[in-house]
Design an enzyme around this catalytic site. Structure first.
Site, PDB file in Angstrom:
ATOM      1  N   HIS A  82     -32.033  23.977  87.269  1.00  0.00           N
ATOM      2  CA  HIS A  82     -31.807  24.315  85.868  1.00  0.00           C
ATOM      3  C   HIS A  82     -33.063  24.955  85.278  1.00  0.00           C
ATOM      4  O   HIS A  82     -34.133  24.938  85.882  1.00  0.00           O
ATOM      5  CB  HIS A  82     -31.442  23.069  85.055  1.00  0.00           C
ATOM      6  CG  HIS A  82     -30.029  22.624  85.250  1.00  0.00           C
ATOM      7  ND1 HIS A  82     -29.649  21.813  86.302  1.00  0.00           N
ATOM      8  CD2 HIS A  82     -28.899  22.872  84.538  1.00  0.00           C
ATOM      9  CE1 HIS A  82     -28.348  21.579  86.219  1.00  0.00           C
ATOM     10  NE2 HIS A  82     -27.873  22.199  85.166  1.00  0.00           N
ATOM     11  N   LYS A 105     -34.997  21.835  80.556  1.00  0.00           N
ATOM     12  CA  LYS A 105     -34.144  20.655  80.737  1.00  0.00           C
ATOM     13  C   LYS A 105     -35.017  19.423  80.955  1.00  0.00           C
ATOM     14  O   LYS A 105     -35.955  19.451  81.745  1.00  0.00           O
ATOM     15  CB  LYS A 105     -33.190  20.851  81.914  1.00  0.00           C
ATOM     16  CG  LYS A 105     -32.149  19.738  82.041  1.00  0.00           C
ATOM     17  CD  LYS A 105     -31.050  20.117  83.011  1.00  0.00           C
ATOM     18  CE  LYS A 105     -30.024  19.017  83.161  1.00  0.00           C
ATOM     19  NZ  LYS A 105     -29.356  18.678  81.885  1.00  0.00           N
TER      20      LYS A 105
END
Length: 276
Positions: A161, A165
């Site tokens: 990601h 995050k």
């Protein structure tokens, strides 16, 4: 049960964030819903600004506010991709207002899950680590593969990601790991390996490994690897745009509108429950 045909008023919490803006755009695009309110934390510099304009749309007439209680009282649903602490408060408010709560927040602890379950006695809650059709179909395939292949095949869940995050493994990675554990009829907590560092020894048979990568602006990439002597199978999903999560969440709220209070998953929304 009487079907509701009027437009569903949905509240977006965390409205000025990346997912919040995407949710506002999805509500604008999808028939049968409208933006009832946009919520941000107290002190946010977006309070009083137009939610549509923040999302890159024409003026919506809906100004960002920090009064969630009043917003929930005048809506039929709330869509929530925030943080666990905030989501617990929103779950309590949704239960008080007897409305739909679509919960895409990740990083929830077991205690958080217990409170969400309690709130579902009065609210219709759809909770999932991922709201996309593709990922939820993938989870069905992972469960079936884990059941069919058995413990002679090693399972590894790999995810990447964007650098912003804050939780790891991702909610989607845990969803896929849970699908693998369900296929093997084992407890994920006992079978999972989250960290490897130094002299780890040989891989334990039957374990489910997780690997986490973070960097750049990657929306979300997930692979589940099944490896045995001489061959490997990879099941993979790549999210190219976070709008897939927003559209799935908004449509989940529409589905939950006519359900009884309870805790639901995207498998229920998509009619995949019978497949798993």
């Amino acid at each position: 049960m009487t079907q509701t045909t009027s437009s569903m008023g949905q509240v977006v919490v965390g409205a000025s964030g990346r997912m919040g803006r995407s949710l506002v755009r999805a509500i604008d695009e999808i028939e049968g819903v409208h933006l009832a309110a946009a919520i941000e934390r107290t002190g946010s510099d977006t309070i009083g600004k137009d939610a549509g304009e923040l999302a890159g749309l024409p003026s919506s007439g809906v100004l960002v506010t920090d009064d969630a209680l009043a917003a929930f009282a005048n809506a039929e649903g709330v869509v929530d991709f925030t943080v666990p602490e905030a989501s617990l408060e929103f779950a309590d408010l949704a239960a008080q207002a007897r409305i739909v709560h679509v919960l895409g927040t990740t990083g929830m602890s077991a205690d958080c899950d217990a409170r969400i379950h309690a709130a579902s006695r009065h609210a219709r809650i759809v909770k999932s680590g991922n709201m996309s059709l593709g990922v939820n179909l993938l989870s069905v395939l992972v469960r079936q593969a884990a059941r069919a292949l058995g413990t002679d095949w090693d399972i590894e869940v790999l995810e990447m990601h964007h650098k912003h995050k804050v939780d790891a493994p991702s909610g989607t990675a845990l969803l896929l790991g849970q699908a693998a554990a369900d296929g093997r009829e084992v407890d994920l907590e006992g079978a999972s390996v989250r960290v490897r560092d130094g002299i780890t020894g040989a891989r334990e048979k039957g374990s489910i490994g997780f690997a986490t990568l973070r960097g750049g602006s990657v929306v979300g990439e997930h692979s589940v690897l099944f490896a045995t002597e001489g061959e490997m199978v990879e099941l993979r999903h790549e999210a190219l745009d976070r709008s897939i999560f927003a559209r799935g969440a908004v449509k989940a709220a529409l589905w939950a509108r006519d359900q009884k209070p309870g805790l639901y998953s995207m498998h229920d929304v998509l009619g995949l429950t019978a497949s798993v």
